[in-house]
Design a protein around this motif. Sequence first.
Motif, mmCIF file in Angstrom:
data_model
loop_
_atom_site.group_PDB
_atom_site.id
_atom_site.type_symbol
_atom_site.label_atom_id
_atom_site.label_comp_id
_atom_site.label_asym_id
_atom_site.label_seq_id
_atom_site.Cartn_x
_atom_site.Cartn_y
_atom_site.Cartn_z
ATOM 1 N N SER A 258 0.421 -1.364 0.854
ATOM 2 C CA SER A 258 0.069 -0.094 -0.290
ATOM 3 C C SER A 258 0.358 1.322 -0.056
ATOM 4 O O SER A 258 0.348 2.002 -0.887
ATOM 5 N N ALA B 164 0.813 3.697 -3.418
ATOM 6 C CA ALA B 164 0.652 4.984 -2.882
ATOM 7 C C ALA B 164 1.340 5.918 -3.166
ATOM 8 O O ALA B 164 0.812 6.648 -4.216
ATOM 9 N N LEU C 232 -9.942 0.918 -1.742
ATOM 10 C CA LEU C 232 -9.683 1.880 -2.538
ATOM 11 C C LEU C 232 -8.486 2.010 -3.860
ATOM 12 O O LEU C 232 -8.638 3.148 -4.498
ATOM 13 N N ARG C 233 -8.155 0.871 -4.379
ATOM 14 C CA ARG C 233 -7.521 0.539 -5.208
ATOM 15 C C ARG C 233 -8.859 0.579 -6.325
ATOM 16 O O ARG C 233 -8.255 1.506 -7.219
ATOM 17 N N ALA D 183 -4.082 5.676 1.529
ATOM 18 C CA ALA D 183 -3.557 4.158 1.763
ATOM 19 C C ALA D 183 -2.142 4.414 1.282
ATOM 20 O O ALA D 183 -1.640 3.276 1.978
ATOM 21 N N VAL E 192 -2.156 2.812 5.762
ATOM 22 C CA VAL E 192 -2.287 1.769 5.968
ATOM 23 C C VAL E 192 -1.460 1.024 5.860
ATOM 24 O O VAL E 192 -0.069 0.200 5.790
ATOM 25 N N LEU F 259 -1.276 -2.007 -5.856
ATOM 26 C CA LEU F 259 -1.886 -1.572 -4.488
ATOM 27 C C LEU F 259 -2.732 -3.031 -4.360
ATOM 28 O O LEU F 259 -3.307 -3.592 -5.170
ATOM 29 N N THR G 144 -8.792 -5.116 -1.290
ATOM 30 C CA THR G 144 -8.962 -5.300 -0.045
ATOM 31 C C THR G 144 -10.520 -5.639 0.177
ATOM 32 O O THR G 144 -11.300 -5.793 -1.437
ATOM 33 N N HIS H 125 -12.633 1.895 5.240
ATOM 34 C CA HIS H 125 -11.455 2.346 4.195
ATOM 35 C C HIS H 125 -10.953 3.369 4.859
ATOM 36 O O HIS H 125 -10.991 4.345 4.887
#
Length: 464
Positions: free
Chosen positions: A252, A256, A316-317, A368, A371, A443, A446, A454
């Motif tokens: 992540s 990111a 998130l991805r 992200a 995380v 990434l 999730t 998230h």
Amino acid sequence: MAVVQFMVSVDLSVVNLGLPRIAAGLGFSAVGLTWVIHAYALTFGGLLLLGGKIADRYGHKRVLLLGLAVFGLASLAGGFAQEPGHLVAGRALQGIGAAALSPAALALLTVTFPSGRARVRAYGIWSAVNAAGGALGVLIGGVLTQYAGWRWVMFVSVPMAAIALALAWRGVTGAPPRAPGGRPDVLGGILATAGMSLLVFGVVRTDQYAWTSPVTLTTLVIAVALLAAFVYVERTTTRDPLIRLGLLTNRSVAGANSYNLLLGAAMASSFYFASLYLQQVLKASPTMAGIQLLPFAIGVVAGAAAAIKLGYRLPLRTLLIIGGLVTATGFAWFGLISADGSFLTDVLGPSLVTSVGFGLCLGPVVSAATVGVAPSETGTASGLLSSSRQIGASLGLAALGTAAHARTGQSTTIESLTEGYALGITLGAVLLVGAALIAFAVLPRTSTATPAEHGSHDLVPEPE
């Protein structure tokens, strides 16, 4: 923290609409003018890791207040510049102050909202204010340049820094340092900043020296050597390293920051080329150009608000892929600008699409990047993220600005200028497609079982 970030974001863009008058007032060359942007972005980006580490070591509030004071004093000094070197130095000092305050502010946000819906909402507000500050900075810069003079694009940060300092002094709770221990690795910070500065310098000077010339090759080789030395120092130093290299094994964090690097490159070039196109081609006044870029601010806020709601439902991805592709579409549309165009046909539509895409990206990429990061490394992770954005901005502007200048050539006709700006913006679309591919490939996917979480520290990657 939102006020602090608004000030930093305004300062990233407030000078853009003042650039033509800054060039005339202080005698900047066409390529040298980009150093008004680079000086800030390079010191900001190059020293952010050191700033984050110092914030973790000595306390987030203490470093935040110090950074705000330096930022305000640098803004005052830059406003009194009498020659190009003075202004570039003032902008560089602003970057040093921002490198201290920005990771401290983001770390405070991360620690205060560690998980859940509150974290999603906090990052949504932060990203909306961040982006709105960048867009409104253009309007503020335009109005000040036209009615008060270009020096006020520097002076305006002085009262903002004073207000932010007062609010932070009263509103932020002091806490013991999260990472007490050895002294921060100052040598690493110097090597990183020097290496990135030389890298950008080498790229910018390709308008005078070809890529294969001894001057360019020597500059780039030295830059790479300095960056390699930075990595070596981080691995072997007996001091507290700027970044624990193991942090980058977190997919992540790595994904990111790679995404953020390309996003920063595209964002910086969008403001730069859009402001020049409106003033140099469409002949808008600084104030009118700022007003015409207001829809960009509105679109970013709308995109950030949408990201908050979608963040409860989508990984998130997925959000970052969608945001990258939407923004790339806006850039590609913007790349169709023409010399006989108008605001309604060539700017309004593309800016709305682009800004909504940016808004979709900003909150999720911050979440992200933090995380799974330990509380003792939140300042470092925040500094790394901000650093990747600023380094991307400087490298992107150097590369795309040089490409645009090469396309324009020695001609200063409206047609040739438009061709150069269009090429730079189109290359920005390519960068954003690359960012979307990074989100897809790097990434982690999730779990969809806990969509409200998230941005929390307990996202569960699906088996690969």
